[in-house]
Design a protein around this motif. Structure first.
Motif, PDB file in Angstrom:
ATOM      1  N   ILE A 184      37.827 -27.934 -28.504  1.00 18.55           N
ATOM      2  CA  ILE A 184      37.831 -27.752 -27.051  1.00 18.55           C
ATOM      3  C   ILE A 184      36.384 -27.973 -26.622  1.00 18.55           C
ATOM      4  CG2 ILE A 184      38.351 -26.222 -25.110  1.00 18.55           C
ATOM      5  CD1 ILE A 184      40.361 -24.779 -26.920  1.00 18.55           C
ATOM      6  N   LYS A 185      36.175 -29.075 -25.900  1.00 18.98           N
ATOM      7  CA  LYS A 185      34.831 -29.539 -25.567  1.00 18.98           C
ATOM      8  C   LYS A 185      34.200 -28.630 -24.499  1.00 18.98           C
ATOM      9  CE  LYS A 185      36.062 -34.361 -26.655  1.00 18.98           C
ATOM     10  NZ  LYS A 185      36.070 -35.762 -26.146  1.00 18.98           N
ATOM     11  N   PRO A 186      32.876 -28.809 -24.238  1.00 22.80           N
ATOM     12  CA  PRO A 186      32.200 -27.906 -23.282  1.00 22.80           C
ATOM     13  C   PRO A 186      32.849 -27.836 -21.896  1.00 22.80           C
ATOM     14  CG  PRO A 186      30.566 -29.106 -24.550  1.00 22.80           C
ATOM     15  CD  PRO A 186      31.909 -29.694 -24.925  1.00 22.80           C
ATOM     16  N   ALA A 233      29.844 -40.436 -35.773  1.00 18.50           N
ATOM     17  CA  ALA A 233      29.138 -41.556 -36.420  1.00 18.50           C
ATOM     18  C   ALA A 233      29.730 -42.913 -36.038  1.00 18.50           C
ATOM     19  CB  ALA A 233      29.152 -41.370 -37.935  1.00 18.50           C
ATOM     20  N   GLU A 234      31.053 -42.983 -35.890  1.00 13.34           N
ATOM     21  CA  GLU A 234      31.709 -44.258 -35.570  1.00 13.34           C
ATOM     22  C   GLU A 234      31.290 -44.810 -34.206  1.00 13.34           C
ATOM     23  OE1 GLU A 234      35.947 -44.148 -34.391  1.00 13.34           O
ATOM     24  OE2 GLU A 234      35.833 -41.957 -34.370  1.00 13.34           O
ATOM     25  N   HIS A 235      30.760 -43.958 -33.335  1.00 11.26           N
ATOM     26  CA  HIS A 235      30.410 -44.409 -31.981  1.00 11.26           C
ATOM     27  C   HIS A 235      28.911 -44.682 -31.792  1.00 11.26           C
ATOM     28  CE1 HIS A 235      34.465 -43.833 -30.724  1.00 11.26           C
ATOM     29  NE2 HIS A 235      34.452 -42.533 -30.905  1.00 11.26           N
ATOM     30  N   GLU A 236      28.128 -44.507 -32.862  1.00 14.94           N
ATOM     31  CA  GLU A 236      26.681 -44.732 -32.757  1.00 14.94           C
ATOM     32  C   GLU A 236      26.402 -46.161 -32.292  1.00 14.94           C
ATOM     33  OE1 GLU A 236      24.493 -43.777 -36.340  1.00 14.94           O
ATOM     34  OE2 GLU A 236      22.595 -44.205 -35.294  1.00 14.94           O
ATOM     35  N   THR A 246      30.931 -38.824 -14.137  1.00 13.29           N
ATOM     36  CA  THR A 246      29.873 -38.696 -15.139  1.00 13.29           C
ATOM     37  C   THR A 246      29.820 -39.953 -16.014  1.00 13.29           C
ATOM     38  OG1 THR A 246      31.491 -37.516 -16.482  1.00 13.29           O
ATOM     39  CG2 THR A 246      29.942 -36.184 -15.234  1.00 13.29           C
ATOM     40  N   LYS A 247      28.670 -40.118 -16.731  1.00 10.66           N
ATOM     41  CA  LYS A 247      28.478 -41.318 -17.560  1.00 10.66           C
ATOM     42  C   LYS A 247      29.460 -41.389 -18.718  1.00 10.66           C
ATOM     43  CE  LYS A 247      23.583 -42.019 -16.811  1.00 10.66           C
ATOM     44  NZ  LYS A 247      22.294 -41.622 -17.389  1.00 10.66           N
ATOM     45  N   VAL A 248      29.781 -40.233 -19.257  1.00 11.29           N
ATOM     46  CA  VAL A 248      30.766 -40.202 -20.334  1.00 11.29           C
ATOM     47  C   VAL A 248      31.996 -39.485 -19.806  1.00 11.29           C
ATOM     48  CG1 VAL A 248      30.103 -38.013 -21.425  1.00 11.29           C
ATOM     49  CG2 VAL A 248      31.070 -39.841 -22.815  1.00 11.29           C
ATOM     50  N   VAL A 249      33.156 -39.961 -20.210  1.00  8.68           N
ATOM     51  CA  VAL A 249      34.389 -39.340 -19.755  1.00  8.68           C
ATOM     52  C   VAL A 249      34.505 -37.926 -20.356  1.00  8.68           C
ATOM     53  CG1 VAL A 249      35.709 -40.511 -21.566  1.00  8.68           C
ATOM     54  CG2 VAL A 249      36.896 -39.642 -19.582  1.00  8.68           C
ATOM     55  N   GLN A 250      34.797 -36.961 -19.512  1.00  5.95           N
ATOM     56  CA  GLN A 250      34.972 -35.578 -19.960  1.00  5.95           C
ATOM     57  C   GLN A 250      36.478 -35.329 -20.031  1.00  5.95           C
ATOM     58  OE1 GLN A 250      32.575 -32.842 -17.652  1.00  5.95           O
ATOM     59  NE2 GLN A 250      30.719 -34.006 -18.050  1.00  5.95           N
ATOM     60  N   ASN A 251      36.964 -35.175 -21.246  1.00  7.37           N
ATOM     61  CA  ASN A 251      38.416 -35.134 -21.410  1.00  7.37           C
ATOM     62  C   ASN A 251      38.925 -33.925 -22.210  1.00  7.37           C
ATOM     63  OD1 ASN A 251      37.595 -35.940 -23.907  1.00  7.37           O
ATOM     64  ND2 ASN A 251      38.388 -38.032 -23.748  1.00  7.37           N
ATOM     65  N   LEU A 252      38.146 -32.865 -22.180  1.00 12.17           N
ATOM     66  CA  LEU A 252      38.576 -31.519 -22.604  1.00 12.17           C
ATOM     67  C   LEU A 252      38.757 -31.273 -24.093  1.00 12.17           C
ATOM     68  CD1 LEU A 252      41.156 -31.283 -19.742  1.00 12.17           C
ATOM     69  CD2 LEU A 252      39.175 -29.781 -19.915  1.00 12.17           C
TER      70      LEU A 252
HETATM   71  P1  DAT Z   1      39.295 -40.075 -28.337  1.00  8.41           P
HETATM   72  O1  DAT Z   1      38.544 -38.817 -27.993  1.00  8.41           O
HETATM   73  O2  DAT Z   1      40.480 -40.284 -27.438  1.00  8.41           O
HETATM   74  O3  DAT Z   1      39.628 -40.187 -29.808  1.00  8.41           O
HETATM   75  P2  DAT Z   1      37.186 -42.016 -28.853  1.00  8.41           P
HETATM   76  O4  DAT Z   1      37.108 -41.453 -30.230  1.00  8.41           O
HETATM   77  O5  DAT Z   1      37.355 -43.482 -28.695  1.00  8.41           O
HETATM   78  O6  DAT Z   1      38.315 -41.292 -27.992  1.00  8.41           O
HETATM   79  O7  DAT Z   1      35.839 -41.638 -28.060  1.00  8.41           O
HETATM   80  C1  DAT Z   1      35.214 -40.376 -28.221  1.00  8.41           C
HETATM   81  C2  DAT Z   1      34.863 -39.845 -26.859  1.00  8.41           C
HETATM   82  O8  DAT Z   1      33.888 -40.676 -26.240  1.00  8.41           O
HETATM   83  C3  DAT Z   1      36.025 -39.825 -25.868  1.00  8.41           C
HETATM   84  O9  DAT Z   1      36.785 -38.657 -25.970  1.00  8.41           O
HETATM   85  C4  DAT Z   1      35.341 -39.941 -24.560  1.00  8.41           C
HETATM   86  C5  DAT Z   1      34.161 -40.830 -24.857  1.00  8.41           C
HETATM   87  N1  DAT Z   1      34.434 -42.251 -24.573  1.00  8.41           N
HETATM   88  C6  DAT Z   1      35.172 -43.092 -25.341  1.00  8.41           C
HETATM   89  N2  DAT Z   1      35.211 -44.327 -24.819  1.00  8.41           N
HETATM   90  C7  DAT Z   1      34.467 -44.269 -23.685  1.00  8.41           C
HETATM   91  C8  DAT Z   1      34.111 -45.215 -22.681  1.00  8.41           C
HETATM   92  N3  DAT Z   1      34.522 -46.491 -22.747  1.00  8.41           N
HETATM   93  N4  DAT Z   1      33.343 -44.794 -21.648  1.00  8.41           N
HETATM   94  C9  DAT Z   1      32.908 -43.521 -21.576  1.00  8.41           C
HETATM   95  N5  DAT Z   1      33.196 -42.583 -22.486  1.00  8.41           N
HETATM   96  C10 DAT Z   1      33.973 -42.935 -23.526  1.00  8.41           C
END
Ligand code: DAT
Ligand code: MG
Length: 136
Positions: free
Chosen positions: A9-11, A51-54, A112-118
């Motif tokens: 459960i994210k911030p 790590a996969e998103h770096e 916000t810059k990053v999606v906040q999805n709980l």
């Molecule tokens: P999930 O959380 O559905 O597995 P993910 O692993 O692809 O999604 O990404 C990790 C988190 O990063 C995700 O919950 C929200 C953020 N995110 C992913 N893709 C994004 C994008 N294109 N723009 C902004 N935030 C993103």
């Protein structure tokens, strides 16, 4: 064979007092909370977790968001729970996530810059094993 997944459960979920509502949905579905803790993770733990998103454009905003408050980490247990929790959570974008899902019912775009999805849920058996060993 019973399996386990990592649910976070994210911030945003913690700040909005949605811990109970999110856990209720997991329990109502029939899954079991096997382990649970509330923590403020280090940047090192989050770097390993994501790590996969770096290198992606949203990586730094994602790290800052995940460091912005407490997180609740849960080991959720049940047959096919890895797949089942991803269905309960809904797809990444809360704007288009279907009503009935955690992200669809409780989330939205806040600009916000990053999606906040709980919530976070492991996406495969390999991810679940790796992530559970990081957080527990
Ligand atoms: P999930 O959380 O559905 O597995 P993910 O692993 O692809 O999604 O990404 C990790 C988190 O990063 C995700 O919950 C929200 C953020 N995110 C992913 N893709 C994004 C994008 N294109 N723009 C902004 N935030 C993103
Ligand atoms: Mg993911």
């Amino acid at each position: 064979m019973t399996e386990s997944t990592l649910v976070l459960i994210k911030p945003d979920g913690v700040r909005r007092n949605l811990i109970g509502e999110i856990i209720r949905r997991c329990e109502q579905k029939g899954y079991t909370v096997a382990e649970l803790k509330k923590i403020k993770p280090t940047r090192e733990l989050l770097a390993q977790h994501y790590a996969e998103h770096e290198g992606k454009v949203f990586y730094e905003p994602l790290m800052e968001f995940m460091l912005s408050g407490d997180i609740v980490a849960i080991r959720l247990e049940g047959n096919r729970v890895i797949e089942g929790f991803r269905v309960l959570a809904g797809p990444t974008d809360p704007t288009t996530a279907a009503p009935g899902t955690i992200r669809g019912d409780l989330g939205r775009d806040w600009g916000t810059k990053v999606v906040q999805n709980l919530v976070h849920g492991s996406d495969s058996a390999e991810s679940a094993a790796r992530e559970l060993s990081l957080w527990f």
